[in-house]
Design an enzyme around this catalytic site. Structure first.
Site, short mmCIF file in Angstrom:
data_model
loop_
_atom_site.label_atom_id
_atom_site.label_comp_id
_atom_site.label_asym_id
_atom_site.label_seq_id
_atom_site.Cartn_x
_atom_site.Cartn_y
_atom_site.Cartn_z
CB SER A 56 -2.45 3.34 -0.85
OG SER A 56 -1.55 2.95 -1.85
N GLY A 57 -3.37 5.42 1.07
CA GLY A 57 -4.38 5.96 1.96
C GLY A 57 -3.88 7.15 2.75
CG HIS A 58 -0.86 7.01 4.85
ND1 HIS A 58 -1.71 7.00 5.93
CD2 HIS A 58 -0.28 5.78 4.81
CE1 HIS A 58 -1.63 5.81 6.53
NE2 HIS A 58 -0.79 5.05 5.86
CG ASP A 111 6.11 0.26 5.69
OD1 ASP A 111 5.80 -0.06 4.52
OD2 ASP A 111 5.37 0.94 6.42
CG HIS A 220 -1.94 2.55 9.45
ND1 HIS A 220 -0.78 2.81 10.12
CD2 HIS A 220 -1.66 2.70 8.14
CE1 HIS A 220 0.18 3.08 9.24
NE2 HIS A 220 -0.33 3.03 8.04
#
Lengths: 338, 338
Positions: A56-58, A111, A220
């Site tokens: 998350s965060g994108h 990932d 990131h």
């Protein structure tokens, strides 16, 4: 950094609940892990399912990719952390329409590991899974080591092309071929002006001086390729453009799709000023812009800066980029403004 | 504040050039003043033309409103400054299809003056112009003085409704009636967490302490109604929600459209956390959400914060909100995810 959050450890779950509540016609949260989203009315028999995901965060990536002509399912990790195999597998089952599944995601070690584990588990359930990893970030490894490159905003074009191929009910082998071709045709270079702040710690992802920029940012906070004094928009965008061009075989007469992506806090006004120069540089090189996209596609929370992605198009890729698509964040209709 | 710009005095012109270059199928810059954008392939005979505009710095508003089912022409002022009459008049002429023009814009003194002058000049050319000013900001004046209220993000719903009415070839009187009704049905309350910075001066629009928020922000840094210590997302969104609800006759059984709008630098993650609570509060009051929108619609450069807009819907307004629309930044199709 001030934030509109409740419990820092709940930001991802609360975001997902908000997203699903806002767009019930687009997405549904799967019940088991509560960390996967699929298209509402999900599975289409005979269609290759496209499953993606990541930290998350994108936002709007990756959940904003769910929609007709794009992705079918998304597994959502914690902030800047890969989702574990379980929600990936849950999404896989939910969107499996008998024609196989493409795992299409950006190339990060976590990932890769988790999607590979999910693929193995899916195989045990007789779900055929293929994998394509997007590696568009030219700053993250040398040209000679493309598989070590990370995936950033140019991934949008790969989702768009593969999603269109799947929407046309091409078989898995063809969707994979299209995704590989799209991946090989796109490059991205970014610049960071200011950091983002982790919701759990409130700490900045990196520190830059008041007149500094970092070329080749990671989404990131990974180190870039060099720091320097911030120049004008024309100077900075020329550096990004040249880095991309040096890395791909793009020449006069070629057609391209272009994305100027905002990292989170940079106003659209500045993204359009950047796009203006990129368009001029492409024109001066005799490269024709077939489609352009400007906005926030893959962000890093409230990071300042932008990235420039260019995809070289042949007739097939141009057709796939033009194919209609619709998610809660992106809609595209052929000849839409006519 | 670091910015990706060239000459500070050229930011608006360069942004417009970038916008028109990026979206040639959507918009064209008019040649005379170079400060108006109209729909590419603009004028539709017999359709009421909708012209809007305002200061820059609120992107994607107002230029992002241009498209089928939304606005036809936009006049673009300097950062946070009204456009003069000339580009408004130029847009008016370009989109006039014989059925009259609606000037639909947010209620600021400078915009009122300049649009009124343009209307007078248009009248001399036998172009019939009507005016509706959006006044959704409950923080900007008391309930008893609605005409003194400013227009902010809730204006999106008024553009959507009036644009749909015009797209259905309703006559000018009807488009005005719809716009007035939409305007009277929507309220907005915002919160600022951090200021924006003027490109020309680099100065912040206001100063807040590290733990402070300002409830009732103006989108140009106008003072709000009160400052306080920043609370959790649930606490802050409950204040915004209650301020809106106290101001409008919304009750159990009603239907509503909701917009959580980001001011520029606040991550989507936080906007969805806010939306999650708003959705819960509406549900607890027995109010049904007909459509919801979360994202950046009316920004203030890189200001931090958000606003919550709620529109009360009857069958007519619900149908207009559902009517298909498409701009470079917003697309909506009836039953789109089915």
């Amino acid at each position: 950094m001030k934030m509109l959050i409740n419990e820092p450890n709940q930001v991802v779950d609360e975001m997902l609940e908000g997203y699903a509540a806002a767009f019930p016609r687009h997405v549904t949260i799967l019940p088991q892990n509560k960390r996967s989203l699929v298209r509402a009315g999900a599975m289409r028999p005979g269609k290759v399912g496209i499953v993606t995901g990541g930290g998350s965060g994108h936002e709007p990536a990756f959940m904003g990719l769910i929609g007709k002509g794009m992705a079918d399912g998304v597994a959502v990790g914690n902030v800047f952390a890969s989702p574990p195999p379980d929600p990936i597998l849950e999404a896989t089952r939910a969107v499996h329409g008998g024609a196989g599944i493409l795992y299409l995601y950006t190339n990060y070690a976590g990932d890769c590991m988790n999607f590979d584990m999910a693929a193995e588990l899916a195989g045990l359930e007789n779900i055929r899974v293929a994998t394509v990893r997007v590696t568009d970030d030219v700053a993250s490894a040398p040209k000679e080591q493309p598989d070590k490159r990370r995936g950033i905003a140019g991934s949008f074009f790969v989702y768009k092309a593969a999603g269109a191929a799947a929407d046309q009910y091409l078989p898995l082998e063809e969707v994979v071929r299209v995704a590989e071709k799209a991946k090989d045709s796109v490059r991205t270079m970014g610049v960071a002006l200011s950091p983002c702040y982790m919701p759990q710690t409130g700490q900045p992802s990196f520190v830059l001086d008041e007149d500094e920029m970092e070329i080749g940012l990671g989404i990131h906070g990974e180190p870039g390729v060099r720091r320097g004094k911030l120049g004008t928009a024309d100077e900075v965008s020329a550096i990004l453009f040249q880095s991309v061009l040096d890395d791909m075989p793009l020449q006069a007469g070629d057609r391209a799709a272009v994305l100027v992506n905002g990292m989170g806090a940079t106003p659209l006004m500045q993204l359009f000023i950047v796009y203006r120069n990129i368009a001029g540089l492409l024109e001066s090189q005799g490269i024709q812009v077939h489609q352009s996209f400007v906005g926030e596609y893959v962000t890093s929370l409230e990071m300042g800066g932008c990235s420039v992605s260019i995809m070289k198009l042949d007739d097939e890729l141009a057709g796939l980029i033009d194919h209609p698509a619709e998610t809660a964040f992106f809609a595209h209709r052929q000849g839409d403004a006519s």
